[in-house]
Design an enzyme around this catalytic site. Structure first.
Site, mmCIF file in Angstrom:
data_model
loop_
_atom_site.group_PDB
_atom_site.id
_atom_site.type_symbol
_atom_site.label_atom_id
_atom_site.label_comp_id
_atom_site.label_asym_id
_atom_site.label_seq_id
_atom_site.Cartn_x
_atom_site.Cartn_y
_atom_site.Cartn_z
ATOM 1 N N ASP A 1 0.849 -1.186 0.000
ATOM 2 C CA ASP A 1 0.000 0.000 0.000
ATOM 3 C C ASP A 1 0.893 1.247 0.000
ATOM 4 O OD1 ASP A 1 -3.226 0.517 1.003
ATOM 5 O OD2 ASP A 1 -1.818 2.205 1.083
ATOM 6 N N ILE A 2 0.504 2.224 -0.809
ATOM 7 C CA ILE A 2 1.301 3.444 -0.958
ATOM 8 C C ILE A 2 1.243 4.316 0.301
ATOM 9 C CG2 ILE A 2 -0.458 4.995 -1.933
ATOM 10 C CD1 ILE A 2 1.566 5.650 -4.167
ATOM 11 N N HIS B 1 -10.115 -5.268 -3.400
ATOM 12 C CA HIS B 1 -8.797 -5.471 -2.795
ATOM 13 C C HIS B 1 -8.954 -5.897 -1.349
ATOM 14 C CE1 HIS B 1 -9.929 -1.205 -2.459
ATOM 15 N NE2 HIS B 1 -9.330 -1.207 -1.290
ATOM 16 N N ASN C 1 -12.913 -3.291 2.651
ATOM 17 C CA ASN C 1 -13.811 -2.158 2.877
ATOM 18 C C ASN C 1 -14.901 -2.131 1.807
ATOM 19 O OD1 ASN C 1 -12.294 -1.110 5.059
ATOM 20 N ND2 ASN C 1 -10.886 -0.075 3.663
ATOM 21 N N HIS D 1 -7.058 -5.929 2.168
ATOM 22 C CA HIS D 1 -5.950 -5.344 2.925
ATOM 23 C C HIS D 1 -5.338 -6.413 3.824
ATOM 24 C CE1 HIS D 1 -6.910 -0.936 2.331
ATOM 25 N NE2 HIS D 1 -8.102 -1.446 2.060
ATOM 26 N N GLY E 1 -15.467 2.746 4.274
ATOM 27 C CA GLY E 1 -14.185 3.361 3.939
ATOM 28 C C GLY E 1 -13.617 2.972 2.581
HETATM 29 P P1 AMP Z 1 -9.775 1.434 0.331
HETATM 30 O O1 AMP Z 1 -9.957 2.597 1.243
HETATM 31 O O2 AMP Z 1 -10.177 0.129 0.953
HETATM 32 O O3 AMP Z 1 -10.431 1.669 -1.022
HETATM 33 O O4 AMP Z 1 -8.220 1.283 0.118
HETATM 34 C C1 AMP Z 1 -7.537 1.809 -0.954
HETATM 35 C C2 AMP Z 1 -6.079 1.696 -0.623
HETATM 36 O O5 AMP Z 1 -5.330 1.825 -1.812
HETATM 37 C C3 AMP Z 1 -5.574 2.779 0.339
HETATM 38 O O6 AMP Z 1 -5.019 2.146 1.495
HETATM 39 C C4 AMP Z 1 -4.530 3.521 -0.470
HETATM 40 O O7 AMP Z 1 -3.432 3.952 0.287
HETATM 41 C C5 AMP Z 1 -4.130 2.474 -1.508
HETATM 42 N N1 AMP Z 1 -3.601 2.985 -2.759
HETATM 43 C C6 AMP Z 1 -4.130 3.953 -3.551
HETATM 44 N N2 AMP Z 1 -3.374 4.144 -4.633
HETATM 45 C C7 AMP Z 1 -2.344 3.273 -4.550
HETATM 46 C C8 AMP Z 1 -1.214 2.967 -5.376
HETATM 47 N N3 AMP Z 1 -0.979 3.616 -6.526
HETATM 48 N N4 AMP Z 1 -0.353 2.015 -4.970
HETATM 49 C C9 AMP Z 1 -0.562 1.351 -3.799
HETATM 50 N N5 AMP Z 1 -1.611 1.573 -2.991
HETATM 51 C C10 AMP Z 1 -2.487 2.524 -3.357
#
Ligand code: AMP
Ligand code: ZN
Length: 117
Positions: A31-32, A103, A90, A105, A96
């Protein structure tokens, strides 16, 4: 591949990510914006909008995502009872959800609170 989907682009290698596992069905990458020392996202390679869009035919894939989540945790040395990790999905504004490509987590490396905030 869904147009303009950031996770589809990561799966295709079109935008950079730190990929920690990949097979023909799933990709796992860091995760970024990590919320724990270890924070990995496990995604299906095929675009699926979110957990509510899973069909009955997707059940093996959904199970695979969970197994990959545990494998990634093991790879990180966290799949032991004294360490541990958390797996979550989520959905919706209250849940959230932000990115609309399914995806899972996988978080670990610190003590997780319960209930989640
Ligand atoms: P959600 O809130 O469950 O939709 O989680 C989305 C997740 O994607 C968040 O934890 C972000 O930090 C992560 N995210 C968004 N863009 C990227 C990216 N380019 N590379 C890795 N993680 C990302
Ligand atoms: Zn996608």
């Amino acid at each position: 591949m869904s147009q303009d989907c950031i996770f589809c682009k990561i799966v295709q290698g079109e935008i950079p990510a730190t990929i920690v596992y990949q097979d023909e069905l799933a990709t796992a990458f860091r995760d970024i914006n990590p919320q724990a020392p270890m924070h990995v996202l496990v995604v299906p390679n095929r675009h699926i909008d979110d957990i509510t869009a899973l069909s009955e035919a997707d059940e093996p894939l959904a199970g695979h995502l969970l197994r990959v989540a545990a494998q990634v945790a093991a790879q990180e040395g966290l799949a032991t009872p004294d360490r541990g990790f958390r797996v979550l999905v989520n959905y919706g504004d209250e849940g959230g959800l932000v990115v609309h490509h399914l995806h899972v987590h996988v978080l670990g490396g610190r003590k997780m609170g319960w209930p989640p905030g």
